[in-house]
Enzyme design. Structure first.
Site, PDB file in Angstrom:
ATOM      1  N   ASP A  96       0.863  -1.176   0.000  1.00 39.19           N
ATOM      2  CA  ASP A  96       0.000   0.000   0.000  1.00 39.19           C
ATOM      3  C   ASP A  96       0.903   1.230   0.000  1.00 39.19           C
ATOM      4  OD1 ASP A  96      -2.159   1.744   0.534  1.00 39.19           O
ATOM      5  OD2 ASP A  96      -3.134   0.210   1.765  1.00 39.19           O
ATOM      6  N   ASP A 196      -2.998   4.616  -2.385  1.00 38.54           N
ATOM      7  CA  ASP A 196      -3.978   5.243  -1.500  1.00 38.54           C
ATOM      8  C   ASP A 196      -4.470   6.582  -2.082  1.00 38.54           C
ATOM      9  OD1 ASP A 196      -5.244   5.225   1.190  1.00 38.54           O
ATOM     10  OD2 ASP A 196      -4.038   7.015   1.532  1.00 38.54           O
ATOM     11  N   GLU A 248      -6.900   3.649  -5.450  1.00 41.17           N
ATOM     12  CA  GLU A 248      -8.094   3.951  -4.658  1.00 41.17           C
ATOM     13  C   GLU A 248      -8.603   5.316  -5.101  1.00 41.17           C
ATOM     14  OE1 GLU A 248      -9.666   4.386  -0.065  1.00 41.17           O
ATOM     15  OE2 GLU A 248      -7.810   5.318  -0.673  1.00 41.17           O
ATOM     16  N   HIS A 322     -10.665  -2.105   5.142  1.00 42.16           N
ATOM     17  CA  HIS A 322     -10.396  -1.635   6.510  1.00 42.16           C
ATOM     18  C   HIS A 322     -11.084  -0.308   6.825  1.00 42.16           C
ATOM     19  CE1 HIS A 322      -7.806   0.432   3.793  1.00 42.16           C
ATOM     20  NE2 HIS A 322      -7.512   1.310   4.722  1.00 42.16           N
ATOM     21  N   ASP A 323     -11.781   0.274   5.849  1.00 39.93           N
ATOM     22  CA  ASP A 323     -12.498   1.533   6.082  1.00 39.93           C
ATOM     23  C   ASP A 323     -14.010   1.336   6.109  1.00 39.93           C
ATOM     24  OD1 ASP A 323     -10.109   3.016   5.960  1.00 39.93           O
ATOM     25  OD2 ASP A 323     -10.273   3.288   3.795  1.00 39.93           O
TER      26      ASP A 323
HETATM   27  O1  TEU Z   1      -9.008   6.116   2.603  1.00 37.87           O
HETATM   28  C1  TEU Z   1      -9.549   7.130   1.837  1.00 37.87           C
HETATM   29  C2  TEU Z   1     -10.880   7.608   2.227  1.00 37.87           C
HETATM   30  O2  TEU Z   1     -11.228   8.734   1.954  1.00 37.87           O
HETATM   31  C3  TEU Z   1     -11.813   6.750   2.924  1.00 37.87           C
HETATM   32  O3  TEU Z   1     -12.076   5.515   2.589  1.00 37.87           O
HETATM   33  C4  TEU Z   1     -12.075   7.191   4.289  1.00 37.87           C
HETATM   34  O4  TEU Z   1     -11.641   6.274   5.237  1.00 37.87           O
HETATM   35  C5  TEU Z   1     -13.557   7.394   4.397  1.00 37.87           C
HETATM   36  O5  TEU Z   1     -13.934   8.317   3.428  1.00 37.87           O
HETATM   37  C6  TEU Z   1     -13.906   7.937   5.717  1.00 37.87           C
HETATM   38  O6  TEU Z   1     -15.286   8.043   5.789  1.00 37.87           O
HETATM   39  C7  TEU Z   1      -7.645   5.881   2.561  1.00 37.87           C
HETATM   40  C8  TEU Z   1      -7.303   4.738   3.475  1.00 37.87           C
HETATM   41  O7  TEU Z   1      -7.927   3.578   3.005  1.00 37.87           O
HETATM   42  C9  TEU Z   1      -7.709   5.101   4.869  1.00 37.87           C
HETATM   43  O8  TEU Z   1      -7.538   4.054   5.771  1.00 37.87           O
HETATM   44  C10 TEU Z   1      -6.885   6.297   5.278  1.00 37.87           C
HETATM   45  O9  TEU Z   1      -7.309   6.748   6.533  1.00 37.87           O
HETATM   46  C11 TEU Z   1      -7.016   7.433   4.265  1.00 37.87           C
HETATM   47  O10 TEU Z   1      -6.894   7.012   2.931  1.00 37.87           O
HETATM   48  C12 TEU Z   1      -5.910   8.434   4.486  1.00 37.87           C
HETATM   49  O11 TEU Z   1      -4.683   7.908   4.114  1.00 37.87           O
END
Ligand code: TEU
Length: 553
Positions: A96, A196, A248, A322-323
Site C-alpha cells: 500500500d 492510497d 483507490e 479496513h475503512d
Molecule cells: O481512505 C480514503 C478515504 O477517503 C476513505 O475511505 C475514508 O476512510 C472514508 O472516506 C472515511 O469516511 C484511505 C485509506 O484507506 C484510509 O484508511 C486512510 O485513513 C485514508 O486514505 C488516508 O490515508
C-alpha cells in the site's frame, strides 16, 4: 506470470491479522504463519495495508519513513522472508503506497517546518485570508483542512488528519522521490501496489472557497492527475510487465476510471470506486442511519459494469476493506441468515467483471463487533466524528448507534482464528477488542465444515480461474425492475453464465426463461448457497438470501 483478470486479491490489515510475539499487535511473522491458510483459500495476491514506520495516528496511513518497516510489524528481513515464503506458494505481495500525504513526523515535513525551502515545496503551504484559512475546505476526518503554522504565518493543507500533510505533486523533485520509493520496493520483489487516494494528488493552481461543497470538486481527479499517473507508471512499475496496480479513487467518475485503467493509457491496472458503498448514506452523509437503497445499488453495479467494459477499463470488485463496516452486517442478516447472506453477497461481486478483493475474515463471515462504549473505538475518524456529533447536540445513545454501524473499527477487530482466548489472535492484550461472537464465528470452525462460508469463497475463487466468461465476458443485468433480486448474465462467444441473488429474507419466484433469448441445450449449476440444482428456469422459488450461478450451453 499471473493474469490479474483471473486473480483474487486478499487484503490484510496486519495490525489485526495475527500476532506472533504477544505484544497485542499483529505482525509480519504472524502473516507468514497463515500463508498455508491463504493458499488453501486460493488467493493470488496479498495486499498489506501500510507497514512502514509511522506514529500510527491513522494506523500506518501516516507514513514517517517509506523505506523501513515499523518495528511493531517486524524487520526488513522478515518482510523479505514473507515475500519469499509467499512466492513458494504462488502468492505475491502487493504493498500500500500512501503518496497523497506523509505524517508530519516524516523527515521531509520536519525539515519543512525548520524553514528549509526545498522541503517546504514538498508540501502545500499557503497564506490565510483575513485571519481565516486559505479556503473553507473540509478535511475527510472532520474540521477545516488547513493547519496554521505560526512561524511562517502560513497554513499547510491536510485533506485527512492534521498529522497527515498533503504532498505537492506539482513539484518535480517530490515526484522523483516518490518514484525512488516505488522502485525500492520493486527491487524487494513486490509484485503489486495499491495506491492510497491517488486521484486526490493533483491540486488546483488556484485555491478557492467551495460554496457548493467541502472542496472535493477542486482536487478530485484533478487537472494533472492523468499526466502524473502516466509519469509514475513510466518511471516505475510500467517497466515491469508482471506488476499489478490498483488505485483507490475517491468520489470519482466512470470516464476517469476508464482512463486510469485502460491499458492503452498506461496508468494503472485497475481501480476501486466507492459509489456502491454510499447507497446507505442519507443525503450522501456517512454519519447517519438509513436502510440501503437496493434499486440504486443495482443501477450502480449495472452502470459501472457496462461503462468499464465498454471503455476497456478494469474494476476492482469489493464490499469490504479496513475503512468499511462488514458487509454481512450491513446488507445481509447476520442474526438469522449468517451463512446465506454472507455467501449471497460474495457471489454477487465475485462473478462480475473485475478483480475481486477479499478482506481478512470476510472469507468466513466475520461481522461488525457491536461495540457498546466509546472507549472501545480506536479509529481517529470515529473519535473525531463522535466529538463532532456530540457538539451538534445528538444524544450519546444515537451516536453509539451510528458508530456501531458506520465506524471503520467494525472491520479492524482481530481475526477470529479459533475459540481460545482472544480468538487465537494474540497471547497478550489485543490493541482493539475481539468481537464477542468469536466462539461461533472463527476460521477453525469454518475449516472443519465443508459447508462453511470459507469453502464457498474457495469455490467462487476457483470458478473465476476455470471459466473464461467470468474474466472476459460481457455483463447484462436481468430482471432490472425486480425489487429484491439482483441477477446478471455473463456472456462470451456462445457460452453464458447467469448469476442470481436474492438480497432479502423474503421468498419470491422468478422466471428466467423470459430473460433469455437463445436456445438452451444444457444447464449446469456452478454454485448454489442452498446446494441446489436449477433445471427448470421457468419457475424458480428463491429462498431467503438464496444465490446461485448456472452455466448455459
Ligand atoms: O481512505 C480514503 C478515504 O477517503 C476513505 O475511505 C475514508 O476512510 C472514508 O472516506 C472515511 O469516511 C484511505 C485509506 O484507506 C484510509 O484508511 C486512510 O485513513 C485514508 O486514505 C488516508 O490515508
Amino acid at each position: 506470470m499471473k493474469d490479474f483478470k483471473k486473480s483474487v486479491v486478499y487484503q490484510i490489515y496486519p495490525k489485526s491479522f495475527k500476532d506472533s510475539n504477544g505484544d497485542g499487535f499483529g505482525d509480519l511473522n504472524g502473516i507468514i504463519e497463515k500463508l498455508d491458510y491463504l493458499k488453501e483459500l486460493g488467493v493470488d495476491y496479498i495486499w498489506l495495508t501500510p507497514i512502514y514506520i509511522s506514529p500510527q495516528k491513522d494506523n500506518g496511513y501516516d507514513v514517517a519513513d517509506y523505506y523501513n518497516v515499523d518495528t511493531r510489524f517486524g524487520t526488513m528481513e522478515e518482510f523479505e522472508s514473507l515475500v519469499k515464503e509467499a512466492k513458494k506458494r504462488e502468492i505475491y505481495i502487493m504493498l500500500d503506497m500512501v503518496f497523497n500525504h506523509t505524517s508530519t513526523e516524516h523527515e521531509w515535513f520536519k525539515k519543512a517546518l525548520k524553514g528549509e525551502e526545498k522541503y517546504k515545496n514538498y508540501y502545500i503551504f499557503k497564506k490565510g485570508k483575513n485571519g481565516l484559512p486559505p479556503t473553507n475546505w473540509i478535511s475527510k476526518f472532520g474540521g477545516n483542512a488547513w493547519e496554521y503554522v505560526e512561524k511562517f504565518d502560513e497554513y499547510y493543507l491536510h485533506l485527512f488528519d492534521v498529522t497527515q500533510a498533503d504532498l505537492n505533486w506539482d513539484n518535480k523533485e517530490l515526484r522523483q522521490e516518490i518514484y525512488d520509493v516505488v522502485n525500492f520496493w520493486i527491487e524487494k520483489g513486490v509484485k503489486g501496489f495499491r495506491l492510497d487516494v491517488i486521484n486526490l494528488i493533483s491540486k488546483p493552481s488556484i485555491f478557492e472557497d467551495d460554496n457548493l461543497g467541502d472542496g472535493r470538486r477542486f482536487y478530485t481527479d484533478g487537472t494533472n492527475i492523468h499526466k502524473y499517473l502516466k509519469e509514475l507508471n513510466e518511471n516505475t512499475f510500467g517497466k515491469h510487465d508482471d506488476i499489478i496496480t490498483v488505485g483507490e479513487m475517491s468520489s470519482t467518475s466512470i470516464d476517469n476510471c476508464i482512463k486510469y485503467s485502460n491499458p492503452n493509457e498506461k496508468e494503472l491496472s485497475m481501480v476501486f470506486n466507492f459509489h456502491h458503498l454510499k447507497v446507505d448514506y442519507k443525503d450522501g452523509e456517512k454519519w447517519s442511519l438509513m436502510d440501503f437503497n437496493f434499486k440504486q445499488l443495482k443501477e450502480l453495479f449495472n452502470e459501472w459494469q457496462n461503462g468499464m467494459i465498454n471503455g476497456n477499463g478494469w474494476n476492482a470488485l469489493f464490499w469490504c476493506n479496513h475503512d468499511q463496516p462488514r458487509v454481512n452486517s450491513r446488507f445481509g442478516n447476520v442474526k438469522k441468515y449468517h451463512k446465506e447472506s454472507s455467501t449471497m453477497l460474495a457471489t454477487t461481486i465475485h462473478l462480475m467483471n473485475g478483480t475481486p478483493y477479499v478482506y481478512q475474515g470476510e472469507e468466513f463471515g466475520m461481522t461488525n463487533p457491536e461495540f457498546d462504549k466509546i472507549e472501545e473505538y480506536k479509529d481517529v475518524e470515529s473519535i473525531n466524528y463522535y466529538n463532532i456529533l456530540k457538539s451538534q447536540g445528538i444524544n450519546e445513545e444515537e451516536i453509539m448507534k451510528i458508530l456501531k454501524s458506520k465506524s471503520r473499527d467494525n472491520s479492524r477487530t482481530p481475526i477470529q482464528w479459533d475459540d481460545t482466548l482472544n480468538a487465537g489472535f494474540t497471547t497478550g492484550t489485543p490493541w482493539i477488542n475481539v468481537s464477542s461472537n468469536y466462539k461461533d464465528i472463527n476460521a477453525k470452525n469454518a475449516l472443519n465444515n465443508k459447508e462453511s462460508v470459507f469453502y464457498y469463497y474457495k469455490k467462487l475463487i476457483n470458478i473465476r480461474k476455470e471459466e473464461d466468461i467470468i474474466a472476459y465476458g460481457d455483463c447484462k443485468m436481468l430482471l432490472p425492475e425486480h425489487k429484491q433480486v439482483y441477477a446478471y448474465e455473463r456472456k462470451l462467444n456462445n457460452e453464458n453464465i447467469i448469476v442470481v441473488n436474492n438480497f432479502y429474507d423474503k421468498e419470491c419466484t422468478i422466471n428466467l426463461n423470459k430473460e433469455i433469448d437463445y436456445n438452451i441445450e444444457k444447464v449446469e449449476t456452478l454454485i448454489s448457497n442452498y446446494n441446489d440444482k436449477y433445471d427448470n428456469l421457468e419457475k424458480i422459488n428463491l429462498r431467503p438470501y438464496e444465490s446461485f450461478a448456472i452455466k448455459i450451453k
